[in-house]
Write an enzyme that holds these catalytic residues in place. Structure first.
Site, short mmCIF file in Angstrom:
data_model
loop_
_atom_site.label_atom_id
_atom_site.label_comp_id
_atom_site.label_asym_id
_atom_site.label_seq_id
_atom_site.Cartn_x
_atom_site.Cartn_y
_atom_site.Cartn_z
N ILE A 51 -2.56 -7.31 -1.93
CA ILE A 51 -2.47 -8.10 -0.70
C ILE A 51 -3.58 -9.15 -0.60
O ILE A 51 -3.54 -10.02 0.27
CB ILE A 51 -2.48 -7.21 0.57
CG1 ILE A 51 -3.75 -6.35 0.63
CG2 ILE A 51 -1.23 -6.36 0.63
CD1 ILE A 51 -4.09 -5.90 2.03
N ARG A 107 -1.90 0.36 -7.49
CA ARG A 107 -2.07 1.50 -8.39
C ARG A 107 -0.81 1.73 -9.20
O ARG A 107 0.27 1.27 -8.83
CB ARG A 107 -2.39 2.76 -7.58
CG ARG A 107 -3.71 2.67 -6.87
CD ARG A 107 -4.11 4.01 -6.33
NE ARG A 107 -3.50 4.32 -5.06
CZ ARG A 107 -3.11 5.55 -4.70
NH1 ARG A 107 -3.22 6.56 -5.54
NH2 ARG A 107 -2.59 5.77 -3.50
N GLY A 124 0.83 -1.21 0.00
CA GLY A 124 0.00 0.00 0.00
C GLY A 124 0.85 1.25 0.00
O GLY A 124 0.51 2.28 0.59
N GLY A 125 1.98 1.17 -0.72
CA GLY A 125 3.02 2.18 -0.61
C GLY A 125 2.76 3.48 -1.35
O GLY A 125 3.51 4.44 -1.19
N TYR A 171 -13.14 0.41 9.93
CA TYR A 171 -11.70 0.69 10.00
C TYR A 171 -11.17 0.37 11.41
O TYR A 171 -10.18 -0.36 11.57
CB TYR A 171 -11.48 2.17 9.67
CG TYR A 171 -10.05 2.67 9.74
CD1 TYR A 171 -9.04 2.10 8.96
CD2 TYR A 171 -9.72 3.74 10.57
CE1 TYR A 171 -7.74 2.60 9.01
CE2 TYR A 171 -8.43 4.23 10.62
CZ TYR A 171 -7.44 3.66 9.84
OH TYR A 171 -6.17 4.14 9.89
N1 LIG Z 1 -2.54 8.62 7.32
C1 LIG Z 1 -2.88 8.61 8.62
O1 LIG Z 1 -3.21 9.65 9.21
C2 LIG Z 1 -2.86 7.34 9.36
C3 LIG Z 1 -2.58 6.14 8.75
N2 LIG Z 1 -2.59 4.97 9.48
C4 LIG Z 1 -2.32 3.71 8.81
O2 LIG Z 1 -1.14 3.80 8.03
C5 LIG Z 1 -1.29 3.03 6.84
C6 LIG Z 1 -0.99 3.91 5.64
O3 LIG Z 1 -1.89 4.99 5.66
P1 LIG Z 1 -2.05 5.96 4.40
O4 LIG Z 1 -0.82 5.98 3.60
O5 LIG Z 1 -2.62 7.22 4.94
O6 LIG Z 1 -3.21 5.20 3.61
P2 LIG Z 1 -3.75 5.54 2.12
O7 LIG Z 1 -5.21 5.27 2.14
O8 LIG Z 1 -3.27 6.85 1.69
O9 LIG Z 1 -3.01 4.42 1.26
C7 LIG Z 1 -3.39 3.06 1.33
C8 LIG Z 1 -2.89 2.36 0.09
O10 LIG Z 1 -3.37 1.01 0.13
C9 LIG Z 1 -3.55 0.63 -1.22
N3 LIG Z 1 -4.40 -0.57 -1.33
C10 LIG Z 1 -5.74 -0.64 -1.31
N4 LIG Z 1 -6.15 -1.90 -1.55
C11 LIG Z 1 -5.02 -2.64 -1.73
C12 LIG Z 1 -4.79 -4.00 -2.04
N5 LIG Z 1 -5.78 -4.87 -2.24
N6 LIG Z 1 -3.50 -4.42 -2.15
C13 LIG Z 1 -2.47 -3.55 -1.98
N7 LIG Z 1 -2.65 -2.25 -1.70
C14 LIG Z 1 -3.92 -1.80 -1.58
C15 LIG Z 1 -4.15 1.84 -1.88
O11 LIG Z 1 -3.98 1.78 -3.30
C16 LIG Z 1 -3.40 2.98 -1.23
O12 LIG Z 1 -2.32 3.43 -2.00
C17 LIG Z 1 -2.71 2.49 6.86
O13 LIG Z 1 -2.68 1.16 7.31
C18 LIG Z 1 -3.43 3.37 7.84
O14 LIG Z 1 -4.45 2.68 8.51
C19 LIG Z 1 -2.89 4.94 10.80
C20 LIG Z 1 -3.21 6.10 11.45
C21 LIG Z 1 -3.15 7.39 10.81
C1 LIG Z 2 -6.26 8.59 12.12
C2 LIG Z 2 -6.39 7.65 10.99
O1 LIG Z 2 -6.29 6.47 11.19
C3 LIG Z 2 -6.70 8.17 9.63
N1 LIG Z 2 -6.00 9.37 9.33
C4 LIG Z 2 -8.17 8.42 9.51
O2 LIG Z 2 -8.58 9.55 9.85
O3 LIG Z 2 -8.92 7.49 9.17
#
Ligand SMILES: NC(=O)C1=CN([C@@H]2O[C@H](COP(=O)(O)OP(=O)(O)OC[C@H]3O[C@@H](n4cnc5c(N)ncnc54)[C@H](O)[C@@H]3O)[C@@H](O)[C@H]2O)C=CC1
Ligand SMILES: CC(=O)[C@H](N)C(=O)O
Length: 373
Positions: free
Chosen positions: A107, A90, A62-63, A195
């Site tokens: 995944i 993507r 999910g990078g 979530y």
């Molecule tokens: N951004 C934030 O504020 C926070 C993020 N997190 C966690 O950190 C991690 C990364 O967060 P973000 O980068 O913000 O998420 P994001 O939503 O920006 O990116 C997630 C990525 O997962 C990919 N994805 C979706 N389905 C998939 C599949 N079947 N196989 C492979 N990839 C797939 C998407 O294409 C996307 O690029 C997540 O697990 C999120 O829960 C936790 C708390 C806060």
């Molecule tokens: C805090 C998180 O996990 C994320 N940014 C969200 O708002 O869903």
């Protein structure tokens, strides 16, 4: 000794081990009598998954989301460009494709995951794929599939190939019945989003695989992460990123949370550093496998006031989104991260004033900042 007797002895030892740490003994999977999927007959599981002196070979799932590209850049500086593989379903933009190894990885496709891990001799896995809180409520079935079924694949492939596994959790893993100010590591967790439910599931499954199979599972509950990237995944804390784009582009922003909604937040540099620090921490220093981490806590009104110090013409208005507001009202207001600070020395660098200055500078509002000063 009959197999059932041996199994109960092993199980007994595991249940007696410290409540939150991971087993340190090596247990043959044959001895346990059953295994996660596709485990070879003579596989052994060790609590330390790669030599401490070698650079890990890293895969990020999910990078291409808000956090993954920054994590890849950060880890590449430390471990070398070719040792860190970014993956997603993507298509990457040119600059990301040319900045280091990128690979397609879904995944939900276990064979694809295993092939990548084997062919690239992966030793550390950062599992970032997920549907975030707001977007998850809009598509519960996809969120369930990616966040829960996908996580099962990740746990199995990590166990099968003896990987060190990082899975981020979130403030969203707590709910309205959790203590909210502050929220400790261990307390009631009854989230009301798919979530949140999937992240509690991930925490518990990771810890269970740690006790049961010796999987080197490490998990941080992130606050809302703030970074200059404007393409966010659809979370409840997204306003705290978009507000900077509004302030620097046209001096105004319409916020979808009410002005007094207090949530824990962190600048991305702190988040990425914490992630690497917990992955590098000696296993013996980890009294738990899932830690809260925090940096600051603010409301939209307080954030707007801090932005106003740099952008005097900035205007914020409010148009509350009921779904996001209900989610935010059920989440922690302040996060207690004392265990992370005590066990592996977690310390944040960015408080609200530094965050605001850094974001505004990054987004190119230098002239406005200069004018304001
Ligand atoms: N951004 C934030 O504020 C926070 C993020 N997190 C966690 O950190 C991690 C990364 O967060 P973000 O980068 O913000 O998420 P994001 O939503 O920006 O990116 C997630 C990525 O997962 C990919 N994805 C979706 N389905 C998939 C599949 N079947 N196989 C492979 N990839 C797939 C998407 O294409 C996307 O690029 C997540 O697990 C999120 O829960 C936790 C708390 C806060
Ligand atoms: C805090 C998180 O996990 C994320 N940014 C969200 O708002 O869903």
């Amino acid at each position: 000794m009959p197999a059932t007797g041996m199994l109960s002895q092993v199980a007994g030892r595991m249940l007696l081990s410290p409540a939150s740490g991971c087993r340190t003994s090596v247990v043959s999977i044959r001895f346990l009598g059953f295994s996660p999927r596709q485990v070879t007959a003579d596989a052994n599981f060790h609590s330390v998954s790669c030599s401490e002196t070698d650079h890990p070979r890293v895969l990020i799932t999910g990078g291409l989301g808000q956090l993954g590209v920054g994590l890849a850049n950060f880890l590449r500086k430390r471990f070398g460009k070719d040792n860190v593989i970014l993956s997603d379903i993507r298509k990457p933009p040119d600059h990301i494709f040319h900045s280091g190894p990128f690979i397609y990885s879904d995944i939900l496709d276990y064979k694809n995951l295993r092939e990548i891990v084997v062919n690239n001799r992966i030793t550390w896995l950062f599992h970032y794929s997920a549907l975030l809180s707001a977007v998850g409520e809009a598509n519960v079935s996809l969120a369930r599939s990616v966040n829960i079924t996908g996580l099962h694949n990740i746990l199995d492939v990590a166990t099968e190939h003896n990987l060190r596994l990082f899975v981020p959790s979130t403030i969203g893993a707590f709910g309205p019945t959790s203590p909210r100010n502050p929220t400790p590591d261990i307390c009631i967790q009854r989230p009301r989003t798919i979530y949140g439910v999937s992240k509690v599931h991930a925490e518990l499954m990771g810890e269970y695989y740690c006790y049961r199979y010796g999987l080197d599972f490490r998990c941080l509950r992130y606050p809302g992460i703030i970074s200059p990237d404007s393409q966010l995944g659809g979370g409840t804390t997204d306003y705290a990123v978009h507000i900077f784009h509004g302030a620097t582009k046209n001096g105004k922003y319409e916020c979808n949370l009410n002005p007094n909604t207090r949530l824990p937040m962190m600048y991305i540099d702190d988040c990425l550093r914490a992630t690497l620090e917990v992955m590098e921490a000696p296993a013996k220093s980890l009294s738990m496998r899932t830690y809260n981490i925090n940096a600051m806590s603010f409301t939209p009104k307080e954030l707007a006031q801090e932005i106003l110090k740099h952008v005097p013409e900035f205007q914020i208005t409010y148009n509350v989104d009921s779904v996001r507001q209900a989610i935010a009202d059920s989440w922690p207001m302040n996060f207690d991260d004392s265990n992370a600070r005590k066990d592996w020395g977690w310390k944040h660098d960015f408080d609200l004033p530094e965050l605001v200055t850094t974001m505004l500078n990054f987004l190119g509002s230098d002239t406005r900042v200069a004018q304001a000063n």
